[in-house]
Design a protein around this motif. Structure first.
Motif, mmCIF file in Angstrom:
data_model
loop_
_atom_site.group_PDB
_atom_site.id
_atom_site.type_symbol
_atom_site.label_atom_id
_atom_site.label_comp_id
_atom_site.label_asym_id
_atom_site.label_seq_id
_atom_site.Cartn_x
_atom_site.Cartn_y
_atom_site.Cartn_z
ATOM 1 N N ASN A 64 0.867 -1.167 0.000
ATOM 2 C CA ASN A 64 0.000 0.000 0.000
ATOM 3 C C ASN A 64 0.912 1.227 0.000
ATOM 4 N N ILE A 65 1.036 1.832 -1.157
ATOM 5 C CA ILE A 65 1.980 2.936 -1.323
ATOM 6 C C ILE A 65 1.595 4.132 -0.448
ATOM 7 N N GLN A 66 0.288 4.407 -0.360
ATOM 8 C CA GLN A 66 -0.168 5.569 0.418
ATOM 9 C C GLN A 66 0.167 5.394 1.900
ATOM 10 N N GLU A 67 0.006 4.159 2.391
ATOM 11 C CA GLU A 67 0.271 3.897 3.804
ATOM 12 C C GLU A 67 1.720 3.501 4.050
ATOM 13 N N LYS A 68 2.516 3.349 2.999
ATOM 14 C CA LYS A 68 3.925 2.960 3.121
ATOM 15 C C LYS A 68 4.045 1.669 3.927
ATOM 16 N N HIS A 69 3.349 0.668 3.448
ATOM 17 C CA HIS A 69 3.283 -0.588 4.173
ATOM 18 C C HIS A 69 3.179 -1.746 3.184
ATOM 19 N N SER A 70 3.864 -2.816 3.523
ATOM 20 C CA SER A 70 3.781 -4.034 2.725
ATOM 21 C C SER A 70 3.638 -5.226 3.653
ATOM 22 N N SER A 71 2.991 -6.260 3.174
ATOM 23 C CA SER A 71 2.869 -7.501 3.929
ATOM 24 C C SER A 71 3.260 -8.682 3.056
ATOM 25 N N LEU A 72 3.866 -9.661 3.708
ATOM 26 C CA LEU A 72 4.172 -10.946 3.065
ATOM 27 C C LEU A 72 3.356 -12.011 3.786
ATOM 28 N N HIS A 73 2.567 -12.742 3.045
ATOM 29 C CA HIS A 73 1.735 -13.790 3.614
ATOM 30 C C HIS A 73 2.220 -15.152 3.106
ATOM 31 N N ILE A 74 2.192 -16.115 4.012
ATOM 32 C CA ILE A 74 2.473 -17.500 3.637
ATOM 33 C C ILE A 74 1.265 -18.336 4.030
ATOM 34 N N THR A 75 0.647 -18.952 3.060
ATOM 35 C CA THR A 75 -0.498 -19.818 3.360
ATOM 36 C C THR A 75 -0.011 -21.248 3.555
ATOM 37 N N ALA A 76 -0.711 -21.996 4.401
ATOM 38 C CA ALA A 76 -0.386 -23.411 4.641
ATOM 39 C C ALA A 76 1.108 -23.578 4.881
ATOM 40 N N SER A 77 1.607 -22.906 5.916
ATOM 41 C CA SER A 77 3.052 -22.893 6.166
ATOM 42 C C SER A 77 3.604 -24.307 6.378
ATOM 43 N N HIS A 78 4.880 -24.441 6.064
ATOM 44 C CA HIS A 78 5.575 -25.728 6.108
ATOM 45 C C HIS A 78 6.936 -25.517 6.760
ATOM 46 N N PRO A 79 7.462 -26.533 7.436
ATOM 47 C CA PRO A 79 8.790 -26.363 8.052
ATOM 48 C C PRO A 79 9.862 -25.857 7.085
ATOM 49 N N ARG A 80 9.765 -26.186 5.820
ATOM 50 C CA ARG A 80 10.781 -25.711 4.868
ATOM 51 C C ARG A 80 10.688 -24.197 4.620
ATOM 52 N N ASP A 81 9.597 -23.580 5.110
ATOM 53 C CA ASP A 81 9.485 -22.113 5.012
ATOM 54 C C ASP A 81 10.331 -21.414 6.077
ATOM 55 N N SER A 82 10.871 -22.186 7.024
ATOM 56 C CA SER A 82 11.677 -21.594 8.089
ATOM 57 C C SER A 82 12.899 -20.905 7.498
ATOM 58 N N ALA A 83 12.999 -19.618 7.756
ATOM 59 C CA ALA A 83 14.061 -18.805 7.171
ATOM 60 C C ALA A 83 13.940 -17.405 7.754
ATOM 61 N N VAL A 84 14.855 -16.541 7.348
ATOM 62 C CA VAL A 84 14.728 -15.119 7.664
ATOM 63 C C VAL A 84 14.120 -14.430 6.450
ATOM 64 N N TYR A 85 13.086 -13.656 6.675
ATOM 65 C CA TYR A 85 12.418 -12.927 5.597
ATOM 66 C C TYR A 85 12.760 -11.448 5.739
ATOM 67 N N ILE A 86 13.229 -10.881 4.667
ATOM 68 C CA ILE A 86 13.779 -9.533 4.700
ATOM 69 C C ILE A 86 13.029 -8.642 3.723
ATOM 70 N N CYS A 87 12.633 -7.493 4.228
ATOM 71 C CA CYS A 87 12.000 -6.470 3.405
ATOM 72 C C CYS A 87 13.069 -5.442 3.026
ATOM 73 N N ALA A 88 13.067 -5.013 1.782
ATOM 74 C CA ALA A 88 14.040 -4.007 1.356
ATOM 75 C C ALA A 88 13.355 -3.016 0.428
ATOM 76 N N VAL A 89 13.648 -1.738 0.610
ATOM 77 C CA VAL A 89 13.052 -0.723 -0.250
ATOM 78 C C VAL A 89 14.118 -0.079 -1.107
ATOM 79 N N ARG A 90 13.729 0.184 -2.347
ATOM 80 C CA ARG A 90 14.618 0.868 -3.277
ATOM 81 C C ARG A 90 14.242 2.346 -3.277
ATOM 82 N N HIS A 91 15.215 3.173 -2.965
ATOM 83 C CA HIS A 91 14.953 4.597 -2.851
ATOM 84 C C HIS A 91 14.563 5.194 -4.196
#
Lengths: 112, 116
Positions: A64-91
């Protein structure tokens, strides 16, 4: 205050649960990236967003550009999803036109 | 190869020595990035090359750090007079950049630098 803030910092879930990781930013951006870093250190780009929503398999990313917010959703999570998830913005533009600023990452652990 | 490659994979050096790290991007990718990740910390942007444009050096932490890229091929990151705080994994990424858009980045495996 960091230019990119992620929440939560740590997330534990049971296999099958729906997971949401949030990212808020305070600078003007041209794009937002979601990255995945596995325990071995390898980094994979999951999504690049400049508007709206993208879906890939069980992963969904919204912005949501106006709210300056992003979400990452994972449905039906699995142990192989275990990791570090990183958000990065390009100026957006200026002399730092290539710069990416990273959130601190969300450590996700999915238990079987 | 099909992916981004970096060399060496590991480098141990003594404080004060210079080091050179190499990145081979995916063929045809016009954009190349260098990042640093210190132990237990997040990623830090260092420098960005896009085609023949002047690179964005806004992330380089000091004048001991420099990077070069010849055309749209190999890039080298040089750290002069290394310090212990330079110890980190140095990551390179490349992307196929279309005008007006930024595309996904493909990351290399990184070079783990240890300064003793």
């Amino acid at each position: 205050k960091n230019e990119v803030e992620q929440s939560p910092q740590n997330l534990t879930a049971q296999e099958g649960e729906f997971i949401t990781i949030n990212c808020s930013y305070s600078v003007g951006i041209s794009a937002l990236h979601w990255l995945q870093q596995h325990p071995g250190g390898g980094i994979v780009s999951l999504f690049m967003l400049s508007s709206g929503k993208k879906k890939h398999g069980r992963l969904i990313a919204t912005i949501n550009i106006q709210e300056k917010h992003s979400s990452l959703h994972i449905t039906a999570s699995h142990p192989r999803d275990s990791a570090v998830y990183i958000c990065a913005v390009r100026h957006a533009g200026g002399t730092s036109y290539g710069k990416l600023t990273f959130g601190q990452g969300t450590i996700l652990t999915v238990h079987p | 190869g099909a992916g981004v490659s970096q060399s060496p994979s590991n480098k141990v050096t003594e404080k004060g020595k210079d080091v050179e790290l190499r990145c081979d991007p995916i063929s045809g990718h016009t954009a190349l990035y260098w990042y640093r990740q210190r132990l237990g910390q997040g990623l830090e942007f260092l420098i960005y090359f896009q085609g023949n444009s002047a690179p964005d050096k806004s992330g380089l932490p000091s004048d001991r750090f420099s990077a070069e890229r010849t055309g749209e091929s190999v890039s080298t990151l040089t750290i002069q007079r290394t310090q212990q705080e330079d110890s980190a994994v140095y990551l390179c990424a490349s992307s196929l950049l279309s005008i007006g858009l930024s595309n996904e980045q493909f990351f290399g495996p990184g070079t783990r630098l240890t300064v003793l």
